[in-house]
Design a protein around this motif. Structure first.
Motif, PDB file in Angstrom:
ATOM      1  N   GLY A  10       0.804  -1.216   0.000  1.00  7.79           N
ATOM      2  CA  GLY A  10       0.000   0.000   0.000  1.00  7.79           C
ATOM      3  C   GLY A  10       0.837   1.266   0.000  1.00  7.79           C
ATOM      4  O   GLY A  10       0.345   2.349  -0.329  1.00  7.79           O
ATOM      5  N   ALA A  11       2.098   1.119   0.356  1.00  4.82           N
ATOM      6  CA  ALA A  11       2.983   2.294   0.460  1.00  4.82           C
ATOM      7  C   ALA A  11       3.891   2.438  -0.753  1.00  4.82           C
ATOM      8  O   ALA A  11       4.817   3.253  -0.734  1.00  4.82           O
ATOM      9  CB  ALA A  11       3.830   2.183   1.728  1.00  4.82           C
ATOM     10  N   TRP A  12       3.613   1.703  -1.847  1.00  3.61           N
ATOM     11  CA  TRP A  12       4.535   1.717  -2.995  1.00  3.61           C
ATOM     12  C   TRP A  12       4.769   3.127  -3.537  1.00  3.61           C
ATOM     13  O   TRP A  12       5.849   3.446  -4.007  1.00  3.61           O
ATOM     14  CB  TRP A  12       4.026   0.801  -4.118  1.00  3.61           C
ATOM     15  CG  TRP A  12       2.696   1.235  -4.651  1.00  3.61           C
ATOM     16  CD1 TRP A  12       1.490   0.799  -4.234  1.00  3.61           C
ATOM     17  CD2 TRP A  12       2.454   2.229  -5.647  1.00  3.61           C
ATOM     18  NE1 TRP A  12       0.494   1.461  -4.900  1.00  3.61           N
ATOM     19  CE2 TRP A  12       1.058   2.335  -5.776  1.00  3.61           C
ATOM     20  CE3 TRP A  12       3.267   3.032  -6.443  1.00  3.61           C
ATOM     21  CZ2 TRP A  12       0.464   3.233  -6.668  1.00  3.61           C
ATOM     22  CZ3 TRP A  12       2.675   3.933  -7.332  1.00  3.61           C
ATOM     23  CH2 TRP A  12       1.286   4.016  -7.431  1.00  3.61           C
TER      24      TRP A  12
ATOM     25  N   VAL B 274       6.765   6.215   6.007  1.00  2.96           N
ATOM     26  CA  VAL B 274       6.018   4.971   5.815  1.00  2.96           C
ATOM     27  C   VAL B 274       5.880   4.250   7.154  1.00  2.96           C
ATOM     28  O   VAL B 274       4.811   3.729   7.498  1.00  2.96           O
ATOM     29  CB  VAL B 274       6.692   4.070   4.751  1.00  2.96           C
ATOM     30  CG1 VAL B 274       6.057   2.679   4.738  1.00  2.96           C
ATOM     31  CG2 VAL B 274       6.587   4.713   3.370  1.00  2.96           C
ATOM     32  N   GLU B 275       6.950   4.252   7.929  1.00  3.11           N
ATOM     33  CA  GLU B 275       6.915   3.610   9.255  1.00  3.11           C
ATOM     34  C   GLU B 275       5.886   4.311  10.144  1.00  3.11           C
ATOM     35  O   GLU B 275       5.148   3.666  10.890  1.00  3.11           O
ATOM     36  CB  GLU B 275       8.313   3.635   9.880  1.00  3.11           C
ATOM     37  CG  GLU B 275       8.470   2.795  11.127  1.00  3.11           C
ATOM     38  CD  GLU B 275       7.795   1.422  11.050  1.00  3.11           C
ATOM     39  OE1 GLU B 275       7.002   1.123  11.967  1.00  3.11           O
ATOM     40  OE2 GLU B 275       8.041   0.668  10.087  1.00  3.11           O
ATOM     41  N   ALA B 276       5.808   5.633  10.037  1.00  2.00           N
ATOM     42  CA  ALA B 276       4.821   6.389  10.828  1.00  2.00           C
ATOM     43  C   ALA B 276       3.398   6.010  10.414  1.00  2.00           C
ATOM     44  O   ALA B 276       2.504   5.874  11.262  1.00  2.00           O
ATOM     45  CB  ALA B 276       5.049   7.891  10.663  1.00  2.00           C
ATOM     46  N   SER B 277       3.181   5.833   9.127  1.00  2.00           N
ATOM     47  CA  SER B 277       1.846   5.429   8.653  1.00  2.00           C
ATOM     48  C   SER B 277       1.491   4.039   9.161  1.00  2.00           C
ATOM     49  O   SER B 277       0.352   3.771   9.554  1.00  2.00           O
ATOM     50  CB  SER B 277       1.794   5.424   7.127  1.00  2.00           C
ATOM     51  OG  SER B 277       1.852   6.733   6.641  1.00  2.00           O
TER      52      SER B 277
ATOM     53  N   SER C  42      -0.852   4.889   1.689  1.00  2.00           N
ATOM     54  CA  SER C  42      -0.467   5.848   0.648  1.00  2.00           C
ATOM     55  C   SER C  42      -0.671   7.283   1.122  1.00  2.00           C
ATOM     56  O   SER C  42      -0.478   8.222   0.374  1.00  2.00           O
ATOM     57  CB  SER C  42      -1.268   5.592  -0.628  1.00  2.00           C
ATOM     58  OG  SER C  42      -2.643   5.880  -0.414  1.00  2.00           O
ATOM     59  N   LYS C  43      -1.045   7.441   2.377  1.00  2.00           N
ATOM     60  CA  LYS C  43      -1.302   8.749   2.978  1.00  2.00           C
ATOM     61  C   LYS C  43      -2.275   9.592   2.148  1.00  2.00           C
ATOM     62  O   LYS C  43      -1.935  10.664   1.652  1.00  2.00           O
ATOM     63  CB  LYS C  43       0.012   9.509   3.188  1.00  2.00           C
ATOM     64  CG  LYS C  43      -0.115  10.500   4.324  1.00  2.00           C
ATOM     65  CD  LYS C  43       1.207  11.122   4.693  1.00  2.00           C
ATOM     66  CE  LYS C  43       0.993  11.984   5.908  1.00  2.00           C
ATOM     67  NZ  LYS C  43       2.176  12.766   6.251  1.00  2.00           N
TER      68      LYS C  43
END
Ligand SMILES: Nc1ncnc2c1ncn2[C@@H]1O[C@H](COP(=O)(O)OP(=O)(O)O)[C@@H](O)[C@H]1O
Ligand SMILES: [Mg+2]
Length: 236
Positions: A101-103, A112-115, A153-154
């Motif tokens: 989801g973070a691609w 990304v770690e925070a998300s 993906s914020k």
């Protein structure tokens, strides 16, 4: 300017489905799109997410015309879709589903770690099952994972297609409450639903029938009982 502005949208599959619908979602809102099966709800959100091309009309997101843009571009711009049927990758672990989801933010490890931490805050059950294959999760947990994956993906705008379908009433409530928290944290939300239990959490309600919008309302008016009876076929 609303965050999402849909105007005269026509979409079909060789035959017309959306007959020219117009609506807006303001930044910071939770909007709910209701309608019976076949009304065109999925067609609406998948078109906004770039998976279908409109035949006519415009879709503006954050002031930009996005109609016809490809999904990856839209994810990067801040539009994320939780598809109907919560399509997680069953053979991948929870952790790897989230990673996928973070691609669009790869290389940005700290963010990304925070998300990821935030997703585990919203859904502690996912943290407990981080190394488990997604296919072994319950339906409710898979829905949590599908929402979590979209959050990786914020997004500025989160589209959730049939958030509560197949969930028990208590689990549906949990999902709605977390959606409210996500909204509180600054994400604008558009939820496709058939469950009026979502109404207490909604700022705006849209009701669709046969490819047209037959109702659109905001604020307290949408919580009035006659909305349920007149448009949603719910009699109490
Ligand atoms: N991939 C597709 N190919 C052809 N027709 C489709 C497809 N997806 C949906 N439809 C048709 O479009 C109409 C609206 O469907 P949909 O947007 O999925 O409605 P909803 O999500 O409100 O149930 C229905 O008549 C449905 O049969
Ligand atoms: Mg649908």
């Amino acid at each position: 300017m609303a965050l999402l502005e849909v105007d005269g949208l026509r979409v079909g599959y060789g035959f017309p489905v959306l007959m020219g619908i117009s609506f807006e979602v303001e930044e910071g809102e939770t909007a709910v799109l209701f309608g019976l099966n076949g009304a065109g709800k999925t067609t609406t959100v998948t078109t906004i997410a770039g998976l279908l091309k409109p035949d006519a009309g415009s879709i503006r997101f954050n002031g930009q015309d996005i109609a016809g843009k490809r999904p990856p571009e839209l994810v990067s711009a801040g539009v994320a879709l939780v598809p109907e049927g919560r399509r997680v990758f069953p053979n991948l672990t929870v952790a790897n589903n989230l990673r996928l989801g973070a691609w669009s933010r790869r290389g940005n490890h700290k963010e990304v770690e925070a998300s990821r931490a935030l997703v585990f805050d919203y859904f502690p059950r996912l943290a407990e099952r981080v190394d488990q294959a997604a296919g072994t999760l319950s339906g409710g947990e898979q829905q949590m994972l599908a929402i979590g994956r979209a959050l990786m993906s914020k997004p500025k705008l989160l589209l959730v297609d049939e958030a509560s379908l197949g969930l028990s009433p208590s689990l549906a409530k949990v999902v709605f409450q977390v959606m409210a928290q996500i909204n509180e944290d600054g994400v604008t939300v558009l939820i496709v639903e058939q469950n009026v239990g979502v109404l207490p959490y909604a700022d705006r309600a849209l009701i669709m029938e046969k490819g047209t919008l037959i109702y659109s309302g905001v604020g307290e008016e949408i919580r009035e009982a006659n909305l349920r009876e007149s448009y949603l076929g719910v009699h109490e």
